[in-house]
Write a protein that holds these residues in place. Structure first.
Motif, mmCIF file in Angstrom:
data_model
loop_
_atom_site.group_PDB
_atom_site.id
_atom_site.type_symbol
_atom_site.label_atom_id
_atom_site.label_comp_id
_atom_site.label_asym_id
_atom_site.label_seq_id
_atom_site.Cartn_x
_atom_site.Cartn_y
_atom_site.Cartn_z
ATOM 1 N N THR A 487 8.956 -5.458 -12.553
ATOM 2 C CA THR A 487 8.928 -4.071 -13.032
ATOM 3 C C THR A 487 9.813 -3.144 -12.194
ATOM 4 O OG1 THR A 487 6.989 -3.619 -11.657
ATOM 5 C CG2 THR A 487 6.587 -4.347 -13.925
ATOM 6 N N GLU A 488 10.373 -3.681 -11.104
ATOM 7 C CA GLU A 488 11.253 -2.924 -10.209
ATOM 8 C C GLU A 488 10.584 -1.628 -9.724
ATOM 9 O OE1 GLU A 488 14.997 -2.322 -12.123
ATOM 10 O OE2 GLU A 488 15.689 -4.359 -11.697
ATOM 11 N N GLU A 489 9.431 -1.794 -9.089
ATOM 12 C CA GLU A 489 8.732 -0.644 -8.546
ATOM 13 C C GLU A 489 7.920 -1.067 -7.327
ATOM 14 O OE1 GLU A 489 6.009 0.953 -11.400
ATOM 15 O OE2 GLU A 489 5.263 -1.008 -11.986
ATOM 16 N N TYR A 490 7.636 -0.079 -6.483
ATOM 17 C CA TYR A 490 6.803 -0.291 -5.312
ATOM 18 C C TYR A 490 5.360 0.043 -5.652
ATOM 19 C CZ TYR A 490 11.062 -0.349 -2.447
ATOM 20 O OH TYR A 490 12.279 -0.648 -1.891
ATOM 21 N N PHE A 491 4.434 -0.759 -5.096
ATOM 22 C CA PHE A 491 3.009 -0.482 -5.200
ATOM 23 C C PHE A 491 2.434 -0.308 -3.803
ATOM 24 C CE2 PHE A 491 2.997 -1.482 -9.620
ATOM 25 C CZ PHE A 491 1.796 -0.991 -10.126
ATOM 26 N N ILE A 492 1.666 0.784 -3.611
ATOM 27 C CA ILE A 492 0.929 0.957 -2.351
ATOM 28 C C ILE A 492 -0.323 0.094 -2.419
ATOM 29 C CG2 ILE A 492 -0.371 2.582 -0.939
ATOM 30 C CD1 ILE A 492 1.526 4.755 -1.725
ATOM 31 N N VAL A 493 -0.412 -0.884 -1.514
ATOM 32 C CA VAL A 493 -1.563 -1.795 -1.506
ATOM 33 C C VAL A 493 -2.494 -1.519 -0.331
ATOM 34 C CG1 VAL A 493 -0.323 -3.604 -2.751
ATOM 35 C CG2 VAL A 493 -0.239 -3.551 -0.243
ATOM 36 N N SER A 494 -2.058 -0.649 0.602
ATOM 37 C CA SER A 494 -2.911 -0.298 1.743
ATOM 38 C C SER A 494 -2.469 1.043 2.304
ATOM 39 C CB SER A 494 -2.830 -1.370 2.836
ATOM 40 O OG SER A 494 -3.621 -1.001 3.960
ATOM 41 N N LEU A 495 -3.450 1.910 2.561
ATOM 42 C CA LEU A 495 -3.183 3.218 3.174
ATOM 43 C C LEU A 495 -4.323 3.512 4.139
ATOM 44 C CD1 LEU A 495 -1.821 5.955 3.547
ATOM 45 C CD2 LEU A 495 -2.887 6.716 1.422
ATOM 46 N N VAL A 496 -3.985 3.613 5.416
ATOM 47 C CA VAL A 496 -4.993 3.808 6.466
ATOM 48 C C VAL A 496 -4.562 4.955 7.376
ATOM 49 C CG1 VAL A 496 -6.284 2.729 8.341
ATOM 50 C CG2 VAL A 496 -5.514 1.334 6.407
ATOM 51 N N LEU A 497 -5.511 5.835 7.708
ATOM 52 C CA LEU A 497 -5.291 6.888 8.690
ATOM 53 C C LEU A 497 -6.027 6.535 9.973
ATOM 54 C CD1 LEU A 497 -5.836 10.127 6.537
ATOM 55 C CD2 LEU A 497 -3.742 8.789 6.834
ATOM 56 N N TYR A 498 -5.382 6.796 11.100
ATOM 57 C CA TYR A 498 -6.002 6.593 12.413
ATOM 58 C C TYR A 498 -6.065 7.956 13.102
ATOM 59 C CZ TYR A 498 -5.085 1.624 11.620
ATOM 60 O OH TYR A 498 -5.046 0.349 11.097
ATOM 61 N N LEU A 499 -7.273 8.489 13.273
ATOM 62 C CA LEU A 499 -7.463 9.811 13.849
ATOM 63 C C LEU A 499 -7.855 9.697 15.316
ATOM 64 C CD1 LEU A 499 -9.554 11.328 10.909
ATOM 65 C CD2 LEU A 499 -7.069 11.290 11.180
ATOM 66 N N LYS A 500 -7.200 10.469 16.163
ATOM 67 C CA LYS A 500 -7.480 10.407 17.590
ATOM 68 C C LYS A 500 -8.891 10.898 17.890
ATOM 69 C CE LYS A 500 -3.657 9.795 20.488
ATOM 70 N NZ LYS A 500 -3.189 10.088 21.854
ATOM 71 N N ILE A 501 -9.574 10.176 18.772
ATOM 72 C CA ILE A 501 -10.922 10.558 19.179
ATOM 73 C C ILE A 501 -10.923 11.951 19.814
ATOM 74 C CG2 ILE A 501 -12.811 10.008 20.751
ATOM 75 C CD1 ILE A 501 -12.722 8.219 18.368
#
Length: 512
Positions: A487-501
């Motif tokens: 399909t010539e497209e990108y898929f986001i398969v993972s999105l993670v945020l890391y927040l500082k303590i």
């Protein structure tokens, strides 16, 4: 229609014209064509009132000497006595007076006169009364102000006037920006304020020898939650001579909401960020094409260099809407705007972790959006603390229903006055994270680039895997994408945020 002020100014000027001797001495110059010389040999002009012998005697009694104009020393405004210039300056408004003070050193000192500025100050900020009488208290206050003029250093009342004007601007901005969108957590009228306030941005390029170059922005793109500002041209200084780059907001010193902002006149600089141009190294390079290489400097600055000459091609700044107006207007030329002190919010269940968070993420370039997604009810448990960060998972690798496509061919558009192009796999990423109370917790706008990688959760059989990473003092963003060839497209398969303590403890007053 002529005014009293105009008539007085005209009389002053006519009197001054009469005091200049004509070339060749008294009586040497003939009048205009067909006219005879006027009294005392001055050249007569239609509608001109001349100062005769009485005026010259008054000047002689006061000990003033007026030199005969010559080719080397022609008559000019600069040659006027200070008393005359002060009288002329007293009819100017605040904006014109500030501009006049930029002409030269003498005009600067004269334009600082306290008697002129206290009248401007009193006119602008004196109490407005509906009757014709002024009580004794007000009379006393005015007389005390006039008595204190000579006790103050030159320019005191000018500074007081500007300070009072800036305070009124700050109060007006606070009122405009107070209504908040409950879905984004950002002020509702940010875009409107940007258009109506006359706000612009400049970059100040500083050479190692101290010389400065100030450049006004050329292009401006207002996005959903950020603004993209672009500078380009042919007159860039040599990169090897530059040391730093200052990004500043620029606004008129005096704003009138009833009138459109003037492009000319005194301006106020507010420092947003300072960048070291010696940091343009391989570690900060995020992409390239056949003409340029681009470098990313935190926060949110993109610098493009020509490949052949290794010189500046363009500069692009990306600023998030959160506190954008305040940062661009309420700082000074050397000190950035300081955010108000944060009052820790009550964490009703610190043992549970984070819950009820909301994330809005955009990926875009040149006004084209590749991703525009909102994720609600995000949460994480207290046990998700790793290496000083709290892990907040937004899109899970193993949950196919959460995967998202990027729309269109991803690339970062650029252009100058001669060339344009698009750098593949690069874009601008905007992050707006709201806490459980709907308050902006972490906001950013920065250039990013996709790089080839190995999936973190094991082998991938769908296609080539890429990742996007961003890091600053408050947290990290990690995105994994898969290229689907069919399909010539990108898929986001993972999105993670890391927040500082440290950020979480400061925000909630906790001690994780």
């Amino acid at each position: 229609m002529a005014t009293g002020r105009g008539r007085l100014l005209l009389q002053h000027w006519r009197g001054l014209q009469a005091l200049h001797w004509p070339p060749g001495g008294v009586g040497a110059a003939p009048g205009l064509a067909g006219e005879a010389p006027g009294p005392a040999g001055f050249r007569k002009r239609p509608g001109t009132i001349y100062a005769g012998t009485a005026t010259l005697k008054q000047c002689a009694r006061r000990g003033r000497h007026y030199k005969q104009p010559s080719a080397d020393h022609p008559a000019s405004l600069e040659s006027m006595p200070s008393e005359i210039l002060l009288k002329i300056f007293s009819y100017l408004d605040a904006v014109t007076l500030l501009c006049t003070g930029c002409v030269n050193r003498r005009f600067y000192h004269l334009a600082n006169d306290n008697f002129i500025w206290i009248r401007i100050y009193s006119t602008a900020f004196s109490p407005k009364r509906s009757n014709w009488q002024v009580n004794s208290a007000e009379k006393t206050a005015v007389s005390m102000n006039l008595l204190s003029v000579e006790d103050k250093e030159a320019g005191y009342w000018k500074k007081e006037y500007i300070t009072k004007q800036r305070a009124s601007v700050k109060a007006a901005l606070a009122r405009v920006l107070k209504p908040v969108n409950p879905y984004t957590g950002l002020p509702v009228k940010t875009k409107e304020t940007l258009r109506l306030s006359g706000l612009g941005w400049v970059i100040i390029l500083k050479e190692k020898n101290g010389k400065e170059y100030i450049m006004q922005h050329i292009d401006l793109l207002i996005n959903d939650s950020s603004v993209t500002i672009i500078w380009y041209g042919r007159n860039w200084p040599q990169l090897a001579t530059l040391s730093t780059l200052d990004l500043c907001g620029v606004t008129p010193v005096f704003m009138d909401r009833s009138k459109p902002p003037s492009k000319n006149g005194p301006r106020w600089l507010s420092l947003i960020a300072k960048y070291n141009l010696s940091n343009l190294t391989e570690s900060t390079m995020i992409g390239w094409d056949r003409l340029i290489r681009i470098f990313c400097l935190h926060p949110g600055l993109l610098v493009g260099l020509w490949k052949r000459e290794e010189e500046l091609a363009f500069v692009m700044a990306n600023l998030h809407f959160h506190h954008l107006v305040e940062k661009s207007t309420l700082g000074s030329a050397t000190v950035p705007y300081e955010l108000p002190p944060h009052t820790p919010l009550l964490d009703d269940n610190p043992e549970y972790g984070l819950h009820g968070y909301q994330l809005h993420v955009d990926m875009h370039s040149g006004g084209v959006f590749y991703l525009c997604g909102t994720f609600r009810n995000l949460f994480t448990k207290k046990g998700s603390i790793e290496n000083g960060y709290v892990k907040l998972v937004v899109v899970r690798f193993k949950n196919n229903t959460e995967h998202l496509p990027l729309i269109g061919k991803v690339g970062l558009s650029w252009r100058t006055d001669l060339f344009s192009g698009c750098i593949k796999s690069c874009s601008i990423m905007d992050i707006t994270l709201l806490d459980e109370y709907g308050k902006p917790f972490w906001c950013l706008s920065s250039p990013v680039c996709m790089r080839s990688s190995v999936p973190s959760d094991g082998p991938n059989f769908l296609g080539q895997t890429y990742c996007v990473d961003y890091v600053d003092s408050e947290g990290k963003v990690h995105v994994e994408l898969v290229w689907i060839k069919e399909t010539e497209e990108y898929f986001i398969v993972s999105l993670v945020l890391y927040l500082k303590i440290a950020k979480i403890n400061h925000w909630f007053g906790t001690a994780y």
